[in-house]
Write an enzyme that holds these catalytic residues in place. Structure first.
Site, PDB file in Angstrom:
ATOM      1  N   GLU A 252      72.446  62.018  28.008  1.00 38.27           N
ATOM      2  CA  GLU A 252      72.450  63.144  29.026  1.00 38.27           C
ATOM      3  C   GLU A 252      71.791  62.580  30.464  1.00 38.27           C
ATOM      4  O   GLU A 252      70.505  62.742  30.446  1.00 38.27           O
ATOM      5  CB  GLU A 252      71.875  64.322  28.585  1.00 38.27           C
ATOM      6  N   CYS A 286      69.698  69.016  36.391  1.00 39.95           N
ATOM      7  CA  CYS A 286      71.043  67.979  36.559  1.00 39.95           C
ATOM      8  C   CYS A 286      72.027  68.908  37.036  1.00 39.95           C
ATOM      9  O   CYS A 286      72.871  68.201  37.510  1.00 39.95           O
ATOM     10  CB  CYS A 286      71.102  67.167  35.060  1.00 39.95           C
TER      11      CYS A 286
HETATM   12  P1  NAD Z   1      63.995  58.833  33.971  1.00 40.92           P
HETATM   13  O1  NAD Z   1      64.926  58.152  33.480  1.00 40.92           O
HETATM   14  O2  NAD Z   1      62.991  58.311  35.208  1.00 40.92           O
HETATM   15  O3  NAD Z   1      62.915  59.146  32.640  1.00 40.92           O
HETATM   16  C1  NAD Z   1      63.617  60.015  31.666  1.00 40.92           C
HETATM   17  C2  NAD Z   1      62.559  59.262  30.457  1.00 40.92           C
HETATM   18  O4  NAD Z   1      63.095  57.828  29.974  1.00 40.92           O
HETATM   19  C3  NAD Z   1      61.337  59.533  30.731  1.00 40.92           C
HETATM   20  O5  NAD Z   1      60.470  60.168  29.500  1.00 40.92           O
HETATM   21  C4  NAD Z   1      60.612  58.158  30.679  1.00 40.92           C
HETATM   22  O6  NAD Z   1      59.174  57.748  30.327  1.00 40.92           O
HETATM   23  C5  NAD Z   1      61.559  57.108  29.975  1.00 40.92           C
HETATM   24  N1  NAD Z   1      61.607  55.896  30.131  1.00 40.92           N
HETATM   25  C6  NAD Z   1      61.499  55.242  31.341  1.00 40.92           C
HETATM   26  N2  NAD Z   1      61.895  54.075  31.321  1.00 40.92           N
HETATM   27  C7  NAD Z   1      62.183  53.742  29.864  1.00 40.92           C
HETATM   28  C8  NAD Z   1      62.636  52.394  29.245  1.00 40.92           C
HETATM   29  N3  NAD Z   1      62.836  51.323  29.930  1.00 40.92           N
HETATM   30  N4  NAD Z   1      63.105  53.098  27.873  1.00 40.92           N
HETATM   31  C9  NAD Z   1      62.812  54.122  27.531  1.00 40.92           C
HETATM   32  N5  NAD Z   1      62.523  55.038  27.891  1.00 40.92           N
HETATM   33  C10 NAD Z   1      62.245  55.069  29.571  1.00 40.92           C
HETATM   34  O7  NAD Z   1      64.162  60.300  34.602  1.00 40.92           O
HETATM   35  P2  NAD Z   1      63.177  61.367  34.966  1.00 40.92           P
HETATM   36  O8  NAD Z   1      63.032  61.147  36.520  1.00 40.92           O
HETATM   37  O9  NAD Z   1      62.172  61.704  34.066  1.00 40.92           O
HETATM   38  O10 NAD Z   1      64.420  62.684  34.972  1.00 40.92           O
HETATM   39  C11 NAD Z   1      65.128  63.149  36.023  1.00 40.92           C
HETATM   40  C12 NAD Z   1      66.639  62.606  35.497  1.00 40.92           C
HETATM   41  O11 NAD Z   1      66.986  63.227  34.355  1.00 40.92           O
HETATM   42  C13 NAD Z   1      67.662  63.126  36.768  1.00 40.92           C
HETATM   43  O12 NAD Z   1      68.668  62.062  36.796  1.00 40.92           O
HETATM   44  C14 NAD Z   1      68.443  64.315  35.861  1.00 40.92           C
HETATM   45  O13 NAD Z   1      69.584  64.625  36.400  1.00 40.92           O
HETATM   46  C15 NAD Z   1      68.421  63.855  34.482  1.00 40.92           C
HETATM   47  N6  NAD Z   1      68.643  65.055  33.598  1.00 40.92           N
HETATM   48  C16 NAD Z   1      69.428  65.135  33.138  1.00 40.92           C
HETATM   49  C17 NAD Z   1      70.080  66.173  32.265  1.00 40.92           C
HETATM   50  C18 NAD Z   1      71.262  66.118  31.264  1.00 40.92           C
HETATM   51  O14 NAD Z   1      71.225  67.214  30.588  1.00 40.92           O
HETATM   52  N7  NAD Z   1      72.311  65.831  31.658  1.00 40.92           N
HETATM   53  C19 NAD Z   1      69.086  67.032  32.052  1.00 40.92           C
HETATM   54  C20 NAD Z   1      67.817  67.119  32.785  1.00 40.92           C
HETATM   55  C21 NAD Z   1      67.741  65.885  33.524  1.00 40.92           C
END
Ligand code: NAD
Length: 521
Positions: A252, A286
């Protein structure tokens, strides 16, 4: 405390979401103060947590749909009974205003009830009638068996809706679940895991691990299914890592949601919706309304109403008094991106009718902002801003609005405002996973229907039937009700038996009498 559960201590030293190598410093974005330190789980500790819950999963699965719903119902009751505590923690680590925080336990309680009531229909055993009389001797059944351990990696913008919210259907399906919350918001989920173990006394099939990329990667390596919510940049890394062990993923990802305002829309409702849909949770959703396309005759009036409404919003930190509309920016990283998008647009000729910069106050706040004179050459209209910023463009007609709305690498959701039938016709042509007609964001509460991203907004769905089925593998059972010592298709192959099979196959498969009777070969 058990491995995998966050160990947070209230300390007030400096921090930025990433602490020393073995711990996270958790900030309150509304004040900038460090409110807790959380130990990071090493890859070995992640593997040990997953192995432990894996050992307990068969007994959890054996409880059946009703037995598991009983436990999840206790979690629902705990969430409702302890909502003050849950909201206090959430406000402290996210900087949300109280009203935005309070949406999360309500949604989760409803989700537990939804999947508890629907699981038997969605993943109960299916009896299937064979499609051909040649299989009449067989009883066909499909049972849905959970992936033993589901790993959930979640972002910071809705720490419980997205961390616990994805755990709930997985647990209801019979999987054990390990969640890795965002490094910026590790406390709320850890508090709930602790309550599940110590206050509710739930089976040891639900845990969390803390950390950043290394911890997330270790979780991907150890589990049987990965549910990831976050940026498309990290989503690609997660998918590549999961490919190494052929572990299925559901992603997502981000969005750049368009709103289309037709000339015959109720402009008060449309402007109020754009304000709430664009600014709620400081635009850190999002599915936030990030860009608006307004048919020419309605443009001036819509912009005036939107600007007035956004200008009235009260920004700041509140407690249980519900005194503010817009809270802080949760992640300093995102706050810098918002400023970059706005500065670039202003330098290229856009105008900020309200807002446009960081608020001058303690903590990390960005002023609610309405931009006009924007176009698709600007990053603010193309890439996810994820802040309280809405760009508005005038369009000739619905066709131009649709062309611009669909001119995006994202396709998460969107909205169309206008006379209902016309708006519905336009909505059906928006290229994304969910469209609201004369409303915004509400599809997230309509858990009856799936929600998932098109294009680079994701792979897979949450909510509805696919939102629980994805945590299961199908096991088809083909059960012989009667038969002799051997089937005609078994050994030995003889001319007579193969000939008989050929005649039977023709009789059943041909769709005209000549062929059925073997008159044409
Ligand atoms: P992010 O991608 O920076 O991090 C998301 C998660 O991934 C965190 O828990 C982070 O620690 C982890 N992570 C980071 N590097 C990783 C790796 N190499 N391997 C595995 N896990 C890793 O996102 P964010 O800044 O926390 O959140 C914002 C983003 O989330 C925005 O793009 C937003 O649109 C999206 N989002 C999407 C939805 C949806 O349902 N489509 C809902 C909410 C947020």
């Amino acid at each position: 405390m058990e491995s995998g559960t966050a160990r947070a201590s209230a300390e007030t030293t400096k921090g930025n979401g990433k602490g020393e190598a073995d711990r996270l410093d958790v900030l309150n974005p509304a004040t900038g103060a460090t409110i807790a330190r959380v130990e990071i789980d090493s890859p070995e500790s992640v593997a040990a947590t997953v192995a432990r819950v894996r050992g307990n999963q068969p007994a959890w699965e054996a409880l059946g749909i009703e037995g598991r719903y009983e436990w999840l119902g206790r979690l629902r009751d705990w969430l409702l009974d302890n909502s003050k505590r849950v909201l206090d923690t959430m406000q402290a680590e996210t900087g949300k205003v109280r009203a935005d925080a309070s949406n999360e336990p309500n949604y989760l309680a409803d989700l537990i009830n939804f999947y508890g009531a629907k699981a038997a229909k969605f993943i109960g055993e299916e009896a299937v009638r064979p499609h051909t009389a040649l299989l009449a001797a067989k009883k066909l059944r499909v049972q849905y068996r959970p992936y033993p351990v589901v790993g959930i990696i979640s972002p910071w913008n809705f720490p419980l809706v997205l961390g616990l919210g994805d755990a709930l259907p997985a647990l209801q399906a019979g999987a054990a679940v390990v969640v890795k919350p965002s490094e910026f918001t590790p406390l709320g989920l850890a508090e709930i895991v602790q309550a599940w173990k110590e206050e509710i006394g739930g089976p040891d099939v639900f845990d969390c691990v803390q950390g950043i990329g290394e911890t997330g990667g270790a979780l991907v390596d150890a589990v049987d299914f990965v549910q990831f919510t976050g940026s498309d940049r990290t989503g690609r890394k997660v998918m590549a890592r999961a490919a190494e062990t052929l572990t299925p993923v559901s992603l997502e990802l981000g969005g750049k949601d368009p709103m289309i305002v037709l000339g015959d829309a109720d402009l008060d409702r449309a402007a109020n919706a754009a304000t709430w849909g664009g600014m709620m949770n400081s635009g850190q959703i999002c599915m936030s309304v990030e860009r608006v396309y307004v048919e020419e005759p309605a443009y001036e009036e819509f912009v005036a109403k939107l600007t007035a409404e956004v200008g009235r919003l009260r920004q700041g930190a509140d407690a249980s008094g519900y005194g503010c509309d817009i809270g802080a920016m949760t992640s300093p990283k995102q706050s810098a991106i918002v400023q970059e998008h706005v500065d670039e647009a202003l330098a290229a000729g856009a105008r900020a009718l309200v807002g446009g910069r960081k608020a001058e106050r303690p903590g990390d706040y960005f002023e609610p902002t309405v931009l006009v004179d924007v176009d698709h050459s600007m990053t603010v209209m193309r890439e996810e801003t994820f802040g309280p910023v809405v760009g508005v463009m005038k369009v000739r007609d619905a066709e131009e609005a649709l062309q611009l709305a669909n001119d995006s690498r994202y396709g998460l959701s969107g909205s169309v405002f206008g006379e209902r039938e016309r708006a519905e016709r336009v909505a059906r042509r928006v290229e994304c996973g969910a469209v609201n007609v004369n409303d915004v964001l509400v599809n997230y509460l309509a858990t009856d229907v799936p929600m998932g991203g098109w294009k680079q907004s994701g792979i897979g769905y949450r909510h509805g039937e696919p939102g629980i089925k994805k945590f299961c593998r199908t096991e088809s059972l083909v059960i012989t009700r009667f038969g002799g010592k051997r089937e005609p298709s078994w050994y030995p192959y003889t001319r007579a038996r193969r000939g008989l099979i050929g005649r039977i196959a023709r009789a059943f498969y041909a769709r005209d009498w000549r062929r059925r009777l073997g008159l044409r070969t």
